[in-house]
Every structure is written in C-alpha cells, then in structure tokens.
Scaffold this motif. Structure first.
Motif: not given
Ligand SMILES: Cc1cc2nc3c(=O)[nH]c(=O)nc-3n(C[C@H](O)[C@H](O)[C@H](O)COP(=O)(O)OP(=O)(O)OC[C@H]3O[C@@H](n4cnc5c(N)ncnc54)[C@H](O)[C@@H]3O)c2cc1C
Length: 506
Positions: A21-22, A28-30, A81-82, A86-87
């Motif tokens: 989402v953001v 980014r590699q997770q 967790t949230v 969201k990510q």
C-alpha cells in the motif's frame, strides 16, 4: 519524483503475495511474514498444526482461511501487525470472542491476517474512577464475574458468557439495557490501534470523532486494546419472570402481542422484556427481569397486562441477585469461561429485524408473522430444522437505549427501536448445501412475514446474505454518511475491511 517510475520495478522485486500500500524502500525484500517475525509477533501459519483450530469459526456454517493468524501478547505486537499489514496490503481482522454470526472475526472472507486477542483478557475495576478497564480479548461472562468479585459492580451486556468485545464495539444488548443502555453506551474511553498502526486514546475530549465511530462500528476503525466502561452498583433484588402461552390460536396470539406492545410503549426503564417463540407454532413465552424492585412492585406493574392476556400455561416469578439473573439468562452453571483456548462451535443461520417506535407493528404484520410460525414454522421443525425467534423490547417509556441524544455519542444506528427480532435456526450436522439453503429460505420468509420498508437490522446479528450496500442502510441508517466520512479520515486504505465494513466517502 522517481517513485512513480520505480513502482513497476519495485513490484517485481516483491514476493507475489505482497501488494504494498505504501512502498517502503528499506523493507521491500521482506515478505509479510518476515515483517511480522522481525517485529517479534507470535504467528501461526497455515502449515502449523494449531492453524485449523484457531481458524475455525464459532459458526461452523461458515469457513474462511486466514492468510496468517497472530496471537499477540502485547499491544506493541498488535501495532506491528497492523503496520506490516498496511505495508503489504493485507486486510486485518481482530478476533475477540469469535462469536460473530458471519465469522467477521476471521474477516468474513479468505486471506486476512487475523489478530487473535485471547491473550489480552484482563478485567480490572478501578474504585477511584469507578470505571472497568477491560482488555480487547476479554469475554462477557468473565467480565461480569470479575467486576462483581472486585467491587459488586456491573455493566449491561448480552447473555452469552463466551461472547467477546466485538459485542460492545457494535452495540451490545442485554436484558438490563433498557435500564442502563447498551454495552456500547457505557464506553467512556478506549485505547485503540488505528489503521496506521498507532496506539491512540479516544475519549470525548480527545479524538472524539474516532470514539464516536468506534462506538457502533468499531471493527471498521481499529483494534480496541482496552475499553474503559462506566460501571454500576448492581441491584440484588431483581424480579425474574416468565409466562408461557401454549396451544393458543393465531387470533389470540395477535391480540396478546398487540396488548404487550401497548404496555411496552410506556414500560418503565427498569423492566427488561422479551417475547420468544420456538418451533411449535403459536406458543410463546413472555419473560424478562425487573431491576431493583420487589415482587410486589412487579405484580403492581404487570397485573393489568396479564389480565388482558390468555391464561398462561406455566408461570414463574422469583427474585434473584445480579449474578443469579445473569446465570439464568446464560442458561449455564457459571459465568466463567476459559480465557484462552476457547473451542466451542455450533452451526446456524440467523437474521434480525429492527422496528421503530415511530411505526409500531400493526395487527396485519403480527398476523402474517404468527401465521408463518404456525405453518412454515411447524413444517420446518418437523423436517429437522429447529428454530427460535426472540423479540426483545429496546424502546418504550423512558428506555435508556432510545435517547436520541445518543446519536451524537455513538455511531450505533438505531436509537428509535421498539422491537429487535432475532430469527435463528440451528443446522444439525452434517451441513449439506440443501440444509444450508433451507435454513436461509425459511428465515428469509420469517423476516419477510413482518418486515416493512422502514425496518432495519442489528449489526451484532450480522447476516452475511445481506449485500454490502444494503448492510450499510439496514445496520447504520442515518449514521452511515458520517461513518463514511470517518472511514475516509481514519482508514481510507481499508486496512480494516470485511464484507459489511464501512466504505470511505468518495
Ligand atoms: C451464543 C450467542 C449469544 C449472543 N447473545 C447476544 C445478546 O444477548 N445480545 C447481543 O447484542 N448480541 C448477542 N450476540 C451477538 C454478539 O454480540 C456478536 O456476535 C458479537 O459481535 C460477537 O463478538 P465477539 O468478539 O465474540 O466476536 P468476533 O467474531 O471475535 O468479533 C466480531 C466483530 O468484532 C470485531 N472485534 C472483536 N474484538 C474487537 C476489538 N477488541 N476491537 C475491535 N474490533 C473487535 C471483529 O473483528 C469482528 O468484526 C450473541 C452471539 C452468540 C453467538
């Protein structure tokens, strides 16, 4: 400036199941799971042995597969967790007591991260503030027993001890609610994880708009980690009453209901009252409780009504204390339920119908209702589809539920309710497609037998056969528009999405 150009490239670098989402260049590699693990969040994956039990709904008519389940032991882990969800564009659902009729605690759809709140279940009475401090994974029976043990205090709430904190997030009716309001009406303050993962306090003087939204549509706006409830010194003389009327005709039932409705219109707030029918035609029970009153008070109040009704087949009037009354309504031996590891289930379908004080039921609607009970109702019972209907009195007289000023204090949708009907069928296993559709068809017919265009439905008896758009109108009525504005402000990306959640305003 380069971000729009990089986005397609970034999405190639991300695992297929991750939709950012953001976009976050540092992480980014997770994968989503890595993100949770890095934050130390206890997780249960689909491959884990406990996944099947933790992902099974209370209502076995419905089955959804979460993407991951987290079982936080701290508020920080809920926040993490949230944030991860969201990510990575994963929808989040809190699971409280798990008793949603539509398995909303599992998201009501596949693929959610379910935040199982069972480890956050403490209940503390604060004598200085007289508030109850209740964590988001507590259950009603334990709350009632612990508040009583800690200070002989109580809160109005529903009957089933194992129901969790979805109940006050969406309403929460109990037999003491005409006296003290719905459970939601007694929320003074909350601590909540909002869609950005932040822990916020919401009270009338701070984040008041968020508090308003959470009080009635909580699951669309966050995970409430702690509730602060107003409490009451509990009455120890409560008159419990029950009258059964069996073997009567439809004409008698219609006349009796009209008399009860007339009485209900001016009933004092200390009186809880319900009419129930189950499986055998036009028999019904009139029952309830009269708070902080004597048996003589009850006789004085009720005799004029009883004089108009058919002679009851059975009757029972006795005085109980607060806990005794709750146990009677729970139909259990004790109010205490396991704080963790709860694993009980049933298979059912239910619907609800909310009528307003402005348009009391007319004889014609009551007649079609009892006719249905006496024809299709009898056939359903005989063909192995047990059912009941409970018609609870919400409004009338000086009921604490129907004060219109409360529309400004909570987003709960129906402040002019006279009756709340619950139609319920139990499906005896095995659950076949035919049994499933028979239960739905049967209850749709029951609902239609009495429903008028202006009638609503109760969000805590969530009916997953209602469309998203219709659910907004039926559950929230005039409150929906402001709720949509609040959704836009607090969760425009719909992190807290489920089939009947609030949509952000356009
Ligand atoms: C046997 C039984 C008896 C019932 N009796 C009554 C009654 O007497 N009166 C009445 O009004 N209702 C009653 N209900 C309905 C009940 O109030 C709702 O089903 C309620 O929403 C269940 O809450 P839960 O936490 O147990 O369920 P869950 O499935 O865990 O949650 C329901 C919804 O609330 C959300 N939620 C749960 N906890 C939180 C939290 N801490 N913060 C934010 N969102 C949360 C979930 O995400 C989900 O959307 C009964 C239900 C059952 C099954």
């Amino acid at each position: 400036m380069l971000l729009p150009l990089l986005l397609p490239l970034l999405s190639l670098l991300l695992p297929v199941d991750a939709v950012p989402v953001v976009p976050n260049l540092h992480t980014r590699q997770q994968t989503f799971t890595d993100c949770l693990a890095a934050a130390g969040v206890p997780i249960v994956l689909q491959s884990d042995s406990s996944f099947a039990q933790l992902s099974s709904a209370y209502n076995l008519r419905l089955a959804y597969t979460p993407r991951t389940i987290t079982i936080p032991t701290t508020v920080l882990q809920i926040s993490a967790t949230v944030k991860c969800a969201k990510q990575y564009g994963v929808r989040v659902s809190a699971r409280g007591g798990g008793h949603s009729y539509s398995a909303q605690g599992l998201g009501g759809a596949d693929g959610h991260v379910v935040v199982d709140l069972q480890n956050l279940h403490s209940v503390k009475y604060n004598p200085a503030s007289t508030l109850a401090e209740v964590e988001g994974g507590a259950r009603l029976g334990n709350i009632a027993q612990q508040l009583y043990d800690q200070g002989k205090r109580g809160i109005p709430h529903g009957t089933c001890p194992a129901v969790g904190m979805g109940h006050p997030s969406l309403g929460g009716f109990g037999i003491s609610s005409r006296f003290w309001g719905l459970m939601v009406d007694n929320i003074e303050k909350v601590e909540v994880i909002t869609a950005d993962g932040a822990l916020r306090t919401a009270k009338p003087s701070w984040n008041g708009d968020l508090l308003w939204a959470l009080k009635g549509a909580g699951p669309s706006f966050g995970i409430i980690t702690k509730f602060y409830f107003k409490t009451y010194s509990v009455p120890e003389t409560i008159v419990n009453y029950s009258y059964r009327f069996s073997g009567i005709t439809v004409d008698q039932a219609v006349a009796a209901f009209l008399d009860i409705q007339e009485f209900a219109k001016s009933a004092p707030r200390a009186l809880g009252l319900g009419v129930s029918l189950w499986g055998n035609g036009v028999s019904f029970e009139l029952s309830g409780a009269y708070y902080d009153k004597t048996e003589q008070d009850f006789t004085d109040l009720f005799k004029p009504l009883l004089d108009k009704l058919p002679i009851p087949t059975t009757s029972e009037v006795n005085v109980k204390g607060w806990i005794g009354t709750l146990i009677r309504y729970a139909g259990a031996q004790t109010l205490s339920v396991p704080e963790t590891g709860y694993d009980e289930h049933t298979t059912f379908f239910a619907k609800s119908l909310v009528t307003s004080q402005a348009s009391p039921l007319l004889a014609s609607s009551i007649r079609t209702f009892f006719d249905y009970a006496n024809t299709q109702g009898v056939t359903a019972s005989q063909s192995g589809l047990p059912w009941f209907v409970i018609i609870n009195l919400y409004g009338g007289g000086d009921s604490a539920i129907t004060n219109p000023d409360l529309l400004l204090q909570s987003s709960y949708g129906h402040r002019d309710t006279l009756w709340n009907f619950q139609f319920y069928t139990t499906i005896t296993p095995p659950l076949t497609p035919q049994a499933n559709s028979s239960s739905i068809t049967f209850l749709d017919g029951f609902d239609k037998s009495v429903r008028r265009a202006e009638d609503g439905a109760y969000v805590n008896y969530a009916d997953p056969t209602i469309s998203r758009a219709d659910s907004h109108t039926l559950y929230y009525g005039q409150q929906y528009e402001r709720l949509a504005d609040m959704k836009k402000k607090w969760d425009n990306d719909q992190v807290f999405w489920y089939p009947q959640s609030i949509d952000p305003a356009a």
